[in-house]
Scaffold this active site. Structure first.
Site, PDB file in Angstrom:
ATOM      1  N   TYR A  38       0.876   4.110   6.514  1.00  0.00           N
ATOM      2  CA  TYR A  38       2.234   3.563   6.452  1.00  0.00           C
ATOM      3  C   TYR A  38       3.267   4.679   6.562  1.00  0.00           C
ATOM      4  O   TYR A  38       4.289   4.539   7.225  1.00  0.00           O
ATOM      5  CB  TYR A  38       2.453   2.819   5.133  1.00  0.00           C
ATOM      6  CG  TYR A  38       1.861   1.441   5.043  1.00  0.00           C
ATOM      7  CD1 TYR A  38       1.332   0.781   6.156  1.00  0.00           C
ATOM      8  CD2 TYR A  38       1.851   0.765   3.833  1.00  0.00           C
ATOM      9  CE1 TYR A  38       0.800  -0.494   6.050  1.00  0.00           C
ATOM     10  CE2 TYR A  38       1.333  -0.518   3.713  1.00  0.00           C
ATOM     11  CZ  TYR A  38       0.806  -1.135   4.825  1.00  0.00           C
ATOM     12  OH  TYR A  38       0.294  -2.399   4.716  1.00  0.00           O
ATOM     13  N   LYS A  59       0.843  -1.206   0.000  1.00  0.00           N
ATOM     14  CA  LYS A  59       0.000   0.000   0.000  1.00  0.00           C
ATOM     15  C   LYS A  59       0.877   1.255   0.000  1.00  0.00           C
ATOM     16  O   LYS A  59       0.387   2.348  -0.252  1.00  0.00           O
ATOM     17  CB  LYS A  59      -0.961  -0.015   1.182  1.00  0.00           C
ATOM     18  CG  LYS A  59      -2.110  -0.998   1.011  1.00  0.00           C
ATOM     19  CD  LYS A  59      -3.175  -0.848   2.070  1.00  0.00           C
ATOM     20  CE  LYS A  59      -2.734  -1.277   3.448  1.00  0.00           C
ATOM     21  NZ  LYS A  59      -2.437  -2.717   3.522  1.00  0.00           N
TER      22      LYS A  59
END
Length: 353
Positions: A144, A112
């Protein structure tokens, strides 16, 4: 004397595999989770990363040299994902700071990083495949990135080295895990065999026909330890996959054969597992009771929403491992064998018949 490692999220797919690998390599392993399950060679620590005070108390007597962060908490929006997951990493590293023992922190994120968060998954302008570490961040909010920034800030403050690890879809065993394609497909195959439904690929034509790769949890565990103990890998971000590539048009038949099924033809249209398995909980409970399985709750084994997200991508997804190879990481894991090993383990542990 054995070195001491703290595995955060030890009850998950990646955490349990990492703890097992570290223990086998002679490390003294501490395993942190809200409810850590017993695991050979691992000393459990029960703590919630979102509770700063209680987490600090649980870590007061802990002095790990290496920390492996393998967990995250799914929230309703990406803004909440960012707030909660950044705080979890920050609370952990703040709680470990007083001991001054940490020399390296490894953070597991994933693809991702390149594909975007679930709210914008696979949409907009994406990097060209195969994904490479030097492609950088997308111009979009992503938890993230927030996790990475917490690690970078703490490393600068406290003087430890770091590594970021970006696996593709992870194959491994964990009950109650929110992202578990291997077990989800095993349960789906079992339900198809039980009910006579066709074992049909549920995803997109792009995934059926295109090249892809995956990451065995055992391969990721090896990569984590390698990066934590190899000076050339310090302060680096890495992709990590098995080392082979495949097409689902080939792999699907391999999986079907393991379960004694004929793969159904694929007509090019998606048929998501979340819809297919929506009413399957009673059937699974019946199978579990009849076969003496240890987990009758379908929701604790299968995560169809996540498998649909991966198999429904509209683009080919392949990951470049050249950076790790150039620095000396040579481990390789055939992906079909990774699936077969998992299925055999699930059967041996009475999780599937």
């Amino acid at each position: 004397m054995a070195k001491t490692a703290l595995v955060v999220g030890v009850s998950g797919i990646v955490g349990s595999a990492t703890a097992a690998h570290l223990a086998a390599e002679g490390w003294d392993v501490l395993g942190l989770a809200r409810k850590p399950a017993p695991q050979a060679g691992v000393r459990p620590i029960a703590a919630d990363l979102q509770d700063e005070a209680l987490l600090a108390a649980a870590l007061a007597e802990v002095e790990p040299e290496a920390v492996f962060i393998t967990t995250w908490s799914r929230q309703a929006t990406e803004a909440e994902n960012i707030r909660v997951n950044a705080a979890m990493v920050r609370n952990l590293l703040d709680g470990l700071r007083p001991a001054g023992s940490v020399r390296h922190v490894a953070l597991v994120t994933g693809l991702k990083h390149y594909l975007g968060p679930f709210e914008a998954y696979g949409k907009g302008t994406l990097p060209q495949t195969p994904f490479r570490e030097d492609q950088g961040r997308l111009d979009i909010e992503n938890f993230y990135y927030a996790q990475e920034d917490e690690v970078f800030a703490a490393a600068k403050r406290d003087g430890f080295t770091w590594s970021i690890h970006r696996p593709h879809t992870v194959i491994g065993k964990a009950v109650g895990n929110a992202m578990n394609m291997g077990t989800t497909l095993a349960v789906y195959a079992t339900l198809c065999r039980e009910t006579g439904r066709p074992f049909r690929f549920p995803g997109s034509a792009a995934q059926w026909n295109g090249l892809t790769d995956m990451t065995d949890a055992r391969q990721l565990a090896k990569h984590l330890l390698w990066a934590a103990t190899t000076p050339a890998a310090f302060d680096q971000a890495f992709n990590v996959v098995n080392g082979d590539v495949f097409r689902w048009s080939w792999m699907w038949g391999r999986l079907a054969e393991w379960f004694g099924l004929e793969p159904a033809p694929f007509d090019g249209s998606a048929l998501p597992l979340e819809a297919q398995m929506k009413e399957d909980a009673p059937t699974w409970r019946y199978i579990a009771e009849r076969e003496g399985l240890v987990e009758p709750d379908l929701g604790r084994l299968a995560s169809p929403w996540h498998t649909d997200a991966d198999l429904g991508r509209p683009i080919e997804v392949v990951t470049d491992m050249s950076k790790s190879r150039r620095l000396g990481f040579a481990a390789y894991q055939p992906t079909d064998d990774a699936f077969f090993d998992l299925f055999a383990e699930l059967r041996a542990d009475r999780l599937i018949p």
